[in-house]
Design a protein around this motif. Structure first.
Motif, PDB file in Angstrom:
ATOM      1  N   PHE A 104     -27.618   7.215   4.629  1.00  0.00           N
ATOM      2  CA  PHE A 104     -27.310   8.648   4.699  1.00  0.00           C
ATOM      3  C   PHE A 104     -27.723   9.266   3.366  1.00  0.00           C
ATOM      4  O   PHE A 104     -26.915   9.451   2.465  1.00  0.00           O
ATOM      5  N   ARG A 151     -32.648  -0.728   7.422  1.00  0.00           N
ATOM      6  CA  ARG A 151     -32.528   0.258   6.339  1.00  0.00           C
ATOM      7  C   ARG A 151     -33.627   0.030   5.292  1.00  0.00           C
ATOM      8  O   ARG A 151     -34.551   0.810   5.155  1.00  0.00           O
ATOM      9  N   LYS A 205     -21.657  13.216  -0.413  1.00  0.00           N
ATOM     10  CA  LYS A 205     -22.188  13.893   0.781  1.00  0.00           C
ATOM     11  C   LYS A 205     -22.636  12.843   1.812  1.00  0.00           C
ATOM     12  O   LYS A 205     -22.347  12.959   3.004  1.00  0.00           O
TER      13      LYS A 205
END
Ligand code: COA
Ligand code: ZN
Length: 317
Positions: free
Chosen positions: A50, A15, A85
């Motif tokens: 995300f 990441r 989200k």
């Protein structure tokens, strides 16, 4: 030194590292690296994030990566999210844990997630609700905890207030991040000495960047205060696209080598980890900052030169 018997390392290279690579790493290679890291015994992996795919295009394949990795029992697979989200996407993709992000300084928070700290807190409150419904654990990261590349010093009271707001919305685990490697060991000690008694129920993590070669000293300082969770990245990959001057995290195999030399257990297979680092170097096509891949472990031995051997007592030669 007062050091713990064991520590837990969370691998963040796929990441924090892959998000800033100039070239898009193909999905299958990301999956391969995550699986190799799990096989090396990493108990926690922050697989991806995300976030908005236009903001961090390198991780636009987050769903596909999560869908294709082999889930090793015993490894906790997490992803970074900035808002609800992202949390819904992460839960739908099957993460075991959500890592959130907010900064201790307003300017970095605006640069990173286009929100004020107060706006982020509202989004994180919604993230907590998504996670609770999905029965997924949450770790809350605080960027620029030890200094901001725009504002400089971050007053301890300001950091404390962000931590307080996170506990107010239900945080149980908090990671303090040294986003651009500005922390020093005395400061790390002072911060944990101040915060730990104020928030005794919190599980703390330290997220370091080795920008100024102080990551391992900072980790040692945190361990002396009882911190046992550390983020690290394979080969020393890493950096924040929205923090000028950010460079790699503390290198996973260098940290595991250091801990194992001191007799601190991580349950990670160091030789396998070193092999993963070599594979990641091949994938990104360059030498990474990690030292152990170059130097070998401290148990490495070289053949004795003849001129020396002939002068040693027979038993040793
Ligand atoms: N994933 C995918 N899309 C997202 C999203 C997420 N987590 N969050 C918001 N969006 C979409 C919205 O649905 C909206 O789409 P639409 O235009 O089609 O309606 C659009 O993005 C704008 O939404 P908004 O809430 O106004 O977002 P923004 O443009 O202000 O961006 C973030 C805010 C947080 C999404 C963005 O700054 C971001 O992804 N930052 C991540 C930074 C990062 O990863 N830094 C490194 C790690 S510390
Ligand atoms: Zn980081």
């Amino acid at each position: 030194m007062k050091l713990p018997a064991r520590v837990t390392i969370c691998e963040v290279g796929t990441r924090d590292g892959f998000q800033i690579e100039p070239d898009f790493i193909p999905t299958e290679q990301k999956v391969e690296v995550v699986d190799l890291l799990a096989d090396a015994g990493l108990p926690r992996i922050e697989v991806t994030s995300f976030v908005h795919p236009k903001v961090v295009p390198q991780l636009r394949d987050a769903e596909a990566v999560m869908a294709r990795i082999a889930r090793r029992p015993g490894t906790r697979y997490a992803a970074l999210v900035p808002n609800d989200k992202g949390a819904v996407r992460a839960v739908d993709a099957g993460v075991d844990a959500i890592h959130t992000v907010v900064s201790a300084s307003e300017s970095h928070n605006l640069a990173n997630v286009n929100m004020t700290i107060a706006e982020s807190m509202e989004k994180l409150r919604a993230v907590m609700q998504v996670a609770e419904r999905a029965k997924v654990s949450v770790g809350c990261g605080v960027s620029t905890s030890f200094g901001c590349p725009f504002e400089g010093d971050v007053p301890l009271g300001q950091l404390e207030s962000v931590v307080r707001r996170l506990t107010d919305i239900g945080a149980h685990a908090i990671g303090l991040a040294d986003t651009t490697g500005m922390a020093n060991p005395r400061q790390v000690a002072r911060v944990f000495e101040h915060l730990m008694p104020k928030f005794p129920a919190i599980e703390w993590t330290l997220h370091t960047h080795d920008t100024r070669a102080m990551a391992i000293p900072n980790i040692l300082a945190a361990m002396e205060y009882g911190v046992t969770n550390f983020d690290a990245s394979i080969g020393g990959l890493g950096g924040c696209p929205f923090a000028p001057g950010a460079s790699g995290n503390v290198c996973s195999e260098d940290l595991v080598h250091c801990l194992s030399a001191m007799g601190i257990e991580t349950e990670i297979d160091l030789d396998r980890l070193i092999a993963v680092s070599r594979r990641v170097q091949a994938i990104v096509g360059r030498t990474l900052p990690g030292q152990i891949v170059k130097a070998g472990k401290s148990t490495r031995r070289y053949p004795l030169p003849d001129t020396v051997a002939s002068r040693l007592p027979a038993a040793r030669a």
